[in-house]
Design a protein around this motif. Structure first.
Motif, mmCIF file in Angstrom:
data_model
loop_
_atom_site.group_PDB
_atom_site.id
_atom_site.type_symbol
_atom_site.label_atom_id
_atom_site.label_comp_id
_atom_site.label_asym_id
_atom_site.label_seq_id
_atom_site.Cartn_x
_atom_site.Cartn_y
_atom_site.Cartn_z
ATOM 1 N N ILE A 49 0.704 -1.293 0.066
ATOM 2 C CA ILE A 49 0.026 0.017 -0.113
ATOM 3 C C ILE A 49 0.969 1.185 0.065
ATOM 4 O O ILE A 49 0.381 2.057 -0.688
ATOM 5 C CB ILE A 49 -0.986 -0.015 1.064
ATOM 6 C CG1 ILE A 49 -2.138 -1.190 0.722
ATOM 7 C CG2 ILE A 49 -1.845 1.282 1.415
ATOM 8 C CD1 ILE A 49 -3.184 -1.271 1.747
ATOM 9 N N PRO A 50 1.843 1.469 0.874
ATOM 10 C CA PRO A 50 2.451 2.611 0.784
ATOM 11 C C PRO A 50 3.227 2.856 -0.526
ATOM 12 O O PRO A 50 3.332 4.118 -0.874
ATOM 13 C CB PRO A 50 3.680 2.720 1.903
ATOM 14 C CG PRO A 50 3.537 1.269 2.433
ATOM 15 C CD PRO A 50 2.396 0.473 2.099
ATOM 16 N N ASN A 51 3.725 2.020 -1.079
ATOM 17 C CA ASN A 51 4.321 2.091 -2.264
ATOM 18 C C ASN A 51 3.400 2.588 -3.425
ATOM 19 O O ASN A 51 3.584 3.411 -4.351
ATOM 20 C CB ASN A 51 4.964 1.043 -2.987
ATOM 21 C CG ASN A 51 6.498 0.868 -2.435
ATOM 22 O OD1 ASN A 51 7.104 1.509 -2.578
ATOM 23 N ND2 ASN A 51 6.740 -0.196 -1.669
ATOM 24 N N ALA A 52 2.130 2.083 -3.315
ATOM 25 C CA ALA A 52 1.295 2.377 -4.058
ATOM 26 C C ALA A 52 0.619 3.651 -4.147
ATOM 27 O O ALA A 52 0.393 4.442 -5.094
ATOM 28 C CB ALA A 52 -0.121 1.324 -4.234
ATOM 29 N N VAL A 53 0.732 4.252 -2.983
ATOM 30 C CA VAL A 53 0.210 5.394 -2.463
ATOM 31 C C VAL A 53 1.228 6.667 -3.150
ATOM 32 O O VAL A 53 0.965 7.554 -3.620
ATOM 33 C CB VAL A 53 -0.089 5.672 -0.969
ATOM 34 C CG1 VAL A 53 -0.319 7.287 -0.773
ATOM 35 C CG2 VAL A 53 -1.328 4.917 -0.883
ATOM 36 N N ALA A 54 2.587 6.112 -3.020
ATOM 37 C CA ALA A 54 3.556 6.862 -3.241
ATOM 38 C C ALA A 54 3.605 7.275 -4.871
ATOM 39 O O ALA A 54 4.052 8.238 -5.297
ATOM 40 C CB ALA A 54 4.902 6.635 -2.863
ATOM 41 N N THR A 60 7.983 9.723 -2.479
ATOM 42 C CA THR A 60 8.970 9.003 -2.269
ATOM 43 C C THR A 60 8.851 7.892 -1.129
ATOM 44 O O THR A 60 8.746 8.559 0.172
ATOM 45 C CB THR A 60 10.340 9.783 -1.918
ATOM 46 O OG1 THR A 60 10.489 10.812 -2.976
ATOM 47 C CG2 THR A 60 11.508 8.967 -1.666
ATOM 48 N N PHE A 61 8.922 6.771 -1.198
ATOM 49 C CA PHE A 61 8.777 5.628 -0.246
ATOM 50 C C PHE A 61 9.406 4.486 -0.610
ATOM 51 O O PHE A 61 9.373 3.947 -1.780
ATOM 52 C CB PHE A 61 7.252 5.665 0.049
ATOM 53 C CG PHE A 61 7.269 4.292 1.277
ATOM 54 C CD1 PHE A 61 7.218 4.852 2.595
ATOM 55 C CD2 PHE A 61 7.043 3.205 0.670
ATOM 56 C CE1 PHE A 61 7.111 3.886 3.586
ATOM 57 C CE2 PHE A 61 7.051 2.157 1.915
ATOM 58 C CZ PHE A 61 7.134 2.583 3.292
#
Ligand SMILES: [Zn+2]
Length: 199
Positions: A49-54, A60-61
């Motif tokens: 999820i955090p990569n998809a949101v980035a 940047t994540f």
């Protein structure tokens, strides 16, 4: 409870002899270019999820940890911070949003609920009853009922975006989003967008 006696004072900013709260805060704001807090579920299947949101927000994540001249981990290039809680329900994230704003400043709060989430497998009545039976304690007024599980994704996302917006601890300038994430296709779908009031 027993506790070993240790002295960790050297690791606490507020224990420094020259401690200056405002100066430390200014240093923190420079050390991390945070823009977005993402709230999502602790299910190991949801770690994308955090990569998809980035990607969705051009951010940047996880970024890189930057070292000081003495080799200490002193800063980071991440613009996304994670708050990982059961079901990704915003109730558990309110204090973290306040702290993120205080230390780094934020522009967006993104709530993400994911497909086949365990939080859709039980009801508020069911967990309250089971806890009473299994642990002998009444938790019926410990957590707000609407934040305990997920009954309907659209409703839970709308509820959580509203909860964040109405919290006194949320800075009024943030944009707040609610997304559904499919754990199999890793696709995000925007369900709610509550832009900050502009004047
Ligand atoms: Zn989940």
């Amino acid at each position: 409870m027993t506790a070993e006696k240790h002295n960790f004072d050297a690791y606490a900013f507020s224990k420094r002899k020259d401690y200056d709260e405002a100066a430390i805060r200014a240093e923190f704001a420079k050390a991390v270019p945070l823009r977005t807090v993402v709230v999502y579920c602790y299910d190991p299947r949801a770690t994308g999820i955090p990569n998809a949101v980035a990607s969705e927000f051009g951010e940047t994540f996880p970024g890189e940890v930057l070292l000081s001249e003495t080799g200490d981990k002193a800063a980071s290039t991440a613009t996304v911070f994670e708050v990982v809680v059961a079901g990704g329900r915003a109730y558990d994230a309110l204090r973290s949003i306040t702290v993120a704003q205080h230390l780094f400043g934020i522009e967006n709060v993104v709530i993400v609920h994911h497909s086949h989430c365990g939080a859709t497998s039980f009801t508020a009545d069911g967990i309250v009853e089971a806890h009473r039976h299994e642990h002998g304690a009444d938790i019926s007024d410990v957590y707000p009922r609407a934040s305990i599980c997920i009954g309907d994704y659209t409703e839970s996302l709308q509820h959580d975006v509203r909860l964040v917006r109405e919290s006194k601890g949320t800075p009024p300038h943030v944009d707040i989003y609610g997304y559904f994430y499919d754990i199999d296709t890793e696709q995000l779908t925007r369900v709610v967008h509550d832009p900050a009031p502009r004047d």
